[in-house]
Scaffold this motif. Structure first.
Motif, PDB file in Angstrom:
ATOM      1  N   GLN A  27       0.824  -1.195   0.000  1.00  0.00           N
ATOM      2  CA  GLN A  27       0.000   0.000   0.000  1.00  0.00           C
ATOM      3  C   GLN A  27       0.866   1.255   0.000  1.00  0.00           C
ATOM      4  O   GLN A  27       1.796   1.384   0.799  1.00  0.00           O
ATOM      5  N   LEU A  28       0.543   2.180  -0.886  1.00  0.00           N
ATOM      6  CA  LEU A  28       1.288   3.433  -0.968  1.00  0.00           C
ATOM      7  C   LEU A  28       0.396   4.521  -1.545  1.00  0.00           C
ATOM      8  O   LEU A  28      -0.019   4.443  -2.702  1.00  0.00           O
ATOM      9  N   ASP A  29       0.084   5.516  -0.732  1.00  0.00           N
ATOM     10  CA  ASP A  29      -0.665   6.689  -1.177  1.00  0.00           C
ATOM     11  C   ASP A  29       0.328   7.844  -1.246  1.00  0.00           C
ATOM     12  O   ASP A  29       0.803   8.332  -0.214  1.00  0.00           O
ATOM     13  N   ASN A  38       5.401   4.512   5.747  1.00  0.00           N
ATOM     14  CA  ASN A  38       5.132   3.102   6.061  1.00  0.00           C
ATOM     15  C   ASN A  38       5.571   2.176   4.930  1.00  0.00           C
ATOM     16  O   ASN A  38       6.089   1.078   5.176  1.00  0.00           O
ATOM     17  N   ALA A  39       5.366   2.621   3.693  1.00  0.00           N
ATOM     18  CA  ALA A  39       5.800   1.818   2.545  1.00  0.00           C
ATOM     19  C   ALA A  39       7.314   1.687   2.530  1.00  0.00           C
ATOM     20  O   ALA A  39       7.856   0.614   2.245  1.00  0.00           O
ATOM     21  N   ARG A  40       7.998   2.785   2.864  1.00  0.00           N
ATOM     22  CA  ARG A  40       9.463   2.743   2.935  1.00  0.00           C
ATOM     23  C   ARG A  40       9.926   1.770   4.013  1.00  0.00           C
ATOM     24  O   ARG A  40      10.897   1.006   3.806  1.00  0.00           O
ATOM     25  N   GLY A  44      11.925  -1.588   3.282  1.00  0.00           N
ATOM     26  CA  GLY A  44      13.210  -1.672   3.970  1.00  0.00           C
ATOM     27  C   GLY A  44      13.388  -2.958   4.759  1.00  0.00           C
ATOM     28  O   GLY A  44      14.522  -3.388   5.010  1.00  0.00           O
ATOM     29  N   LYS A  45      12.283  -3.581   5.153  1.00  0.00           N
ATOM     30  CA  LYS A  45      12.359  -4.869   5.852  1.00  0.00           C
ATOM     31  C   LYS A  45      12.765  -6.004   4.914  1.00  0.00           C
ATOM     32  O   LYS A  45      13.250  -7.039   5.349  1.00  0.00           O
ATOM     33  N   ALA A  93      11.937   9.800  -0.002  1.00  0.00           N
ATOM     34  CA  ALA A  93      11.818   8.702   0.965  1.00  0.00           C
ATOM     35  C   ALA A  93      12.677   7.506   0.584  1.00  0.00           C
ATOM     36  O   ALA A  93      13.180   6.788   1.461  1.00  0.00           O
ATOM     37  N   PHE A  94      12.859   7.289  -0.718  1.00  0.00           N
ATOM     38  CA  PHE A  94      13.537   6.074  -1.174  1.00  0.00           C
ATOM     39  C   PHE A  94      14.940   6.315  -1.729  1.00  0.00           C
ATOM     40  O   PHE A  94      15.632   5.358  -2.086  1.00  0.00           O
ATOM     41  N   VAL A  95      15.368   7.559  -1.786  1.00  0.00           N
ATOM     42  CA  VAL A  95      16.667   7.834  -2.422  1.00  0.00           C
ATOM     43  C   VAL A  95      17.825   7.203  -1.664  1.00  0.00           C
ATOM     44  O   VAL A  95      18.858   6.855  -2.256  1.00  0.00           O
ATOM     45  N   ASP A  96      17.670   7.010  -0.357  1.00  0.00           N
ATOM     46  CA  ASP A  96      18.779   6.424   0.412  1.00  0.00           C
ATOM     47  C   ASP A  96      19.083   4.992  -0.019  1.00  0.00           C
ATOM     48  O   ASP A  96      20.254   4.614  -0.169  1.00  0.00           O
ATOM     49  N   ILE A  97      18.036   4.184  -0.264  1.00  0.00           N
ATOM     50  CA  ILE A  97      18.318   2.814  -0.702  1.00  0.00           C
ATOM     51  C   ILE A  97      18.580   2.731  -2.202  1.00  0.00           C
ATOM     52  O   ILE A  97      19.201   1.779  -2.665  1.00  0.00           O
TER      53      ILE A  97
END
Length: 216
Positions: A27-29, A38-40, A44-45, A93-97
């Motif tokens: 889920q991603l809004d 929460n999606a990140r 990440g898990k 939010a996702f640039v780090d990974i």
């Protein structure tokens, strides 16, 4: 969002039936900070590395057509919340990974309707198509964000591009336009660029089949 998640799960089931079993719906809004966060966390898990980010979310505020003199601020806000701010939220939010990948790719799904050059050229078909003022300007703003992002990451392995899939037969266009498969292939092509691939470009293979590049 529940409907969207269910649609995602159905898509995963369809892919699994075709032998593509390494897919999962999360889920991603993009308009909700908590949802993006929460999606990140969930992703990440599962992995410390993200190779590809495709920012595909886009709306036209219930298909409202507005000329510039009639455009409402509320319509602008609603469209920008998804088409511009949503892309910024997800990317940051996702640039780090993404930075952990050896060949990270970011594809911002744009539209040739966001081209200032084409819209201001009397010889271009876009010149006479001004009904969706807020939507077009949101794609222009997305394009500028793409330019800045590509510039900031220019000396890294990143490839960052704005890709127009072309007018495509989906619910976004009331199922008017070209084949979804072809549009998807155009996006995937730039998500899978090799190390010699372009970055910081605005691409529409529908308008320019030879090189793909169109003016901003």
């Amino acid at each position: 969002m529940i409907i969207c998640l269910e649609n995602g799960k159905q898509a995963v089931e369809k892919l699994a039936s075709e032998g593509l079993v390494n897919a999962e719906a999360i889920q991603l809004d993009v308009t909700d900070e908590d949802s993006v966060r929460n999606a990140r966390i969930e992703i990440g898990k599962k992995t410390d590395v993200l190779d590809i980010l495709i920012n595909n979310a886009g709306i036209n505020a219930d298909g409202i057509a507005e000329d510039a003199t009639a455009a409402s601020v509320e319509n602008f806000k609603k469209i920008y919340e998804t088409n511009v701010y949503g892309v910024v939220r997800v990317t940051t939010a996702f640039v780090d990974i993404l930075k952990q990948s050896q060949e990270p790719r970011i594809v911002n799904v744009s539209s040739n309707m966001g081209s200032l050059a084409l819209h201001s050229d009397p010889n271009s078909p876009n010149y006479g198509y001004k009904a969706f003022c807020a939507y077009s300007s949101s794609k222009s703003a997305l394009n500028m964000y793409t330019i800045h992002l590509a510039y900031e990451l220019r000396d890294t392995p990143f490839k960052v591009n704005a890709i127009c899939p072309g007018l495509t037969k989906t619910d976004h266009t009331n199922f008017f336009g070209g084949d979804v498969v072809i549009a998807g292939q155009r996006i995937v092509k730039y998500a899978l660029l090799d190390r010699e691939g372009v970055t910081g470009k605005f691409i529409s293979e529908e308008l320019n089949p030879e090189t793909g590049e169109i003016p901003w």
